[in-house]
Design a protein around this motif. Structure first.
Motif, PDB file in Angstrom:
ATOM      1  N   LEU A  19      61.246  26.132  48.766  1.00  0.00           N
ATOM      2  CA  LEU A  19      60.378  24.990  48.481  1.00  0.00           C
ATOM      3  C   LEU A  19      58.897  25.274  48.734  1.00  0.00           C
ATOM      4  N   SER A  20      58.554  26.506  49.019  1.00  0.00           N
ATOM      5  CA  SER A  20      57.170  26.876  49.297  1.00  0.00           C
ATOM      6  C   SER A  20      56.504  27.500  48.067  1.00  0.00           C
ATOM      7  N   PRO A  21      55.492  26.839  47.504  1.00  0.00           N
ATOM      8  CA  PRO A  21      54.781  27.456  46.372  1.00  0.00           C
ATOM      9  C   PRO A  21      54.089  28.758  46.783  1.00  0.00           C
ATOM     10  N   ASP A  22      53.626  28.862  48.026  1.00  0.00           N
ATOM     11  CA  ASP A  22      52.996  30.097  48.490  1.00  0.00           C
ATOM     12  C   ASP A  22      54.000  31.246  48.503  1.00  0.00           C
ATOM     13  N   PHE A  23      55.222  30.987  48.981  1.00  0.00           N
ATOM     14  CA  PHE A  23      56.233  32.039  48.982  1.00  0.00           C
ATOM     15  C   PHE A  23      56.609  32.422  47.554  1.00  0.00           C
ATOM     16  N   ARG A  24      56.742  31.459  46.674  1.00  0.00           N
ATOM     17  CA  ARG A  24      57.092  31.757  45.278  1.00  0.00           C
ATOM     18  C   ARG A  24      56.044  32.666  44.629  1.00  0.00           C
ATOM     19  N   ARG A  25      54.756  32.378  44.867  1.00  0.00           N
ATOM     20  CA  ARG A  25      53.701  33.233  44.314  1.00  0.00           C
ATOM     21  C   ARG A  25      53.774  34.630  44.934  1.00  0.00           C
ATOM     22  N   PHE A  26      53.928  34.689  46.253  1.00  0.00           N
ATOM     23  CA  PHE A  26      54.030  35.957  46.975  1.00  0.00           C
ATOM     24  C   PHE A  26      55.184  36.794  46.424  1.00  0.00           C
ATOM     25  N   ARG A  27      56.350  36.177  46.314  1.00  0.00           N
ATOM     26  CA  ARG A  27      57.541  36.878  45.823  1.00  0.00           C
ATOM     27  C   ARG A  27      57.321  37.401  44.401  1.00  0.00           C
ATOM     28  N   SER A  28      56.810  36.558  43.527  1.00  0.00           N
ATOM     29  CA  SER A  28      56.606  36.953  42.129  1.00  0.00           C
ATOM     30  C   SER A  28      55.643  38.131  42.021  1.00  0.00           C
ATOM     31  N   GLU A  29      54.552  38.057  42.759  1.00  0.00           N
ATOM     32  CA  GLU A  29      53.568  39.138  42.708  1.00  0.00           C
ATOM     33  C   GLU A  29      54.138  40.429  43.281  1.00  0.00           C
ATOM     34  N   ARG A  30      54.903  40.337  44.369  1.00  0.00           N
ATOM     35  CA  ARG A  30      55.506  41.539  44.963  1.00  0.00           C
ATOM     36  C   ARG A  30      56.581  42.144  44.062  1.00  0.00           C
ATOM     37  N   LEU A  31      57.173  41.322  43.194  1.00  0.00           N
ATOM     38  CA  LEU A  31      58.172  41.829  42.258  1.00  0.00           C
ATOM     39  C   LEU A  31      57.539  42.329  40.951  1.00  0.00           C
ATOM     40  N   GLY A  32      56.204  42.371  40.914  1.00  0.00           N
ATOM     41  CA  GLY A  32      55.518  42.956  39.774  1.00  0.00           C
ATOM     42  C   GLY A  32      55.129  41.995  38.665  1.00  0.00           C
ATOM     43  N   GLU A  33      55.307  40.711  38.891  1.00  0.00           N
ATOM     44  CA  GLU A  33      54.906  39.731  37.885  1.00  0.00           C
ATOM     45  C   GLU A  33      53.415  39.449  38.024  1.00  0.00           C
ATOM     46  N   SER A  34      52.803  38.963  36.951  1.00  0.00           N
ATOM     47  CA  SER A  34      51.371  38.684  36.973  1.00  0.00           C
ATOM     48  C   SER A  34      51.104  37.282  36.442  1.00  0.00           C
ATOM     49  N   GLN A  35      49.854  36.880  36.500  1.00  0.00           N
ATOM     50  CA  GLN A  35      49.427  35.557  36.042  1.00  0.00           C
ATOM     51  C   GLN A  35      50.310  34.458  36.641  1.00  0.00           C
ATOM     52  N   VAL A  36      50.542  34.565  37.937  1.00  0.00           N
ATOM     53  CA  VAL A  36      51.462  33.666  38.627  1.00  0.00           C
ATOM     54  C   VAL A  36      50.719  32.409  39.089  1.00  0.00           C
ATOM     55  N   SER A  37      51.274  31.257  38.747  1.00  0.00           N
ATOM     56  CA  SER A  37      50.777  29.990  39.287  1.00  0.00           C
ATOM     57  C   SER A  37      51.983  29.128  39.635  1.00  0.00           C
ATOM     58  N   CYS A  38      51.831  28.329  40.672  1.00  0.00           N
ATOM     59  CA  CYS A  38      52.937  27.471  41.103  1.00  0.00           C
ATOM     60  C   CYS A  38      52.372  26.212  41.734  1.00  0.00           C
ATOM     61  N   ASP A 160      62.131  42.573  56.610  1.00  0.00           N
ATOM     62  CA  ASP A 160      62.005  43.875  55.943  1.00  0.00           C
ATOM     63  C   ASP A 160      60.850  43.925  54.942  1.00  0.00           C
ATOM     64  N   ILE A 161      60.204  42.802  54.685  1.00  0.00           N
ATOM     65  CA  ILE A 161      59.091  42.718  53.740  1.00  0.00           C
ATOM     66  C   ILE A 161      57.825  42.397  54.538  1.00  0.00           C
ATOM     67  N   ASP A 162      56.812  43.242  54.396  1.00  0.00           N
ATOM     68  CA  ASP A 162      55.535  42.998  55.076  1.00  0.00           C
ATOM     69  C   ASP A 162      54.750  41.943  54.327  1.00  0.00           C
ATOM     70  N   GLY A 163      54.026  41.153  55.067  1.00  0.00           N
ATOM     71  CA  GLY A 163      53.178  40.135  54.468  1.00  0.00           C
ATOM     72  C   GLY A 163      53.580  38.753  54.945  1.00  0.00           C
ATOM     73  N   ALA A 164      52.590  37.958  55.213  1.00  0.00           N
ATOM     74  CA  ALA A 164      52.852  36.596  55.657  1.00  0.00           C
ATOM     75  C   ALA A 164      52.552  35.625  54.523  1.00  0.00           C
ATOM     76  N   VAL A 165      53.277  34.550  54.517  1.00  0.00           N
ATOM     77  CA  VAL A 165      53.076  33.511  53.506  1.00  0.00           C
ATOM     78  C   VAL A 165      52.403  32.335  54.160  1.00  0.00           C
TER      79      VAL A 165
END
Length: 165
Positions: A19-38, A160-165
């Motif tokens: 339910l976190s838009p910040d986590f969704r953006r973080f996850r998408s960007e770390r998985l190689g997606e671009s132009q991410v908005s949530c 196991d994933i570095d980075g804070a949301v």
């Protein structure tokens, strides 16, 4: 076909990230997606509505590469409802410039010492001659994408994933 994933963390901890838009953006960007908005907004029924866009690049079989670019802009609308058992909802995905609709439902519920997420994808492709084969391919790609997202979420929960949301 349904994708089911069991988390070894409790439902509130897992739901907070879903339910976190910040986590969704973080996850998408770390998985190689671009132009991410949530964006998320609470609904009148104590639920959450997500509007998310992201550019996804995937390799395509030769049969489909004649019709589609490998990089596509996805627009997702997802509704989450809090229930007695946990969370459930429905989603729709539109692929910009394509005659394809992806839709379905999902649930996040307690399971043993953790919780279980299940999602069902369906697809409607309005493409003459190859529609059925395209639907099967799109669903298989959607399932693979969700499996990557869920594996990422599990790794994040385990630290196991570095980075804070």
């Amino acid at each position: 076909m349904a994708v089911t994933f069991v988390f070894d963390r409790d439902l509130p901890e897992v739901a907070a990230l879903f339910l976190s838009p910040d986590f969704r953006r973080f996850r998408s960007e770390r998985l190689g997606e671009s132009q991410v908005s949530c964006k998320v907004k609470k609904t009148a029924s104590q639920g959450h509505e997500f509007l998310m866009s992201r550019r996804v690049t995937r390799s395509l079989p030769a049969m489909f590469s004649k019709f589609f670019e490998p990089s596509q802009l996805f627009h997702l609308r997802e509704n989450w409802q809090n229930t007695v058992k946990g969370w459930n909802g429905e989603f729709e995905v539109a692929i910009e410039g394509q005659s394809i609709d992806i839709y379905g439902d999902f649930a996040l519920e307690p399971h043993r010492a953790g919780c279980r997420y299940t999602i069902n994808h369906q697809c409607a492709a309005r493409v003459p001659l190859i529609g059925r084969r395209l639907e099967k391919f799109v669903i298989s790609q959607a399932d693979k994408g969700v499996e990557q997202e869920l594996t990422f979420l599990q790794a994040y929960l385990r630290g196991d994933i570095d980075g804070a949301v």
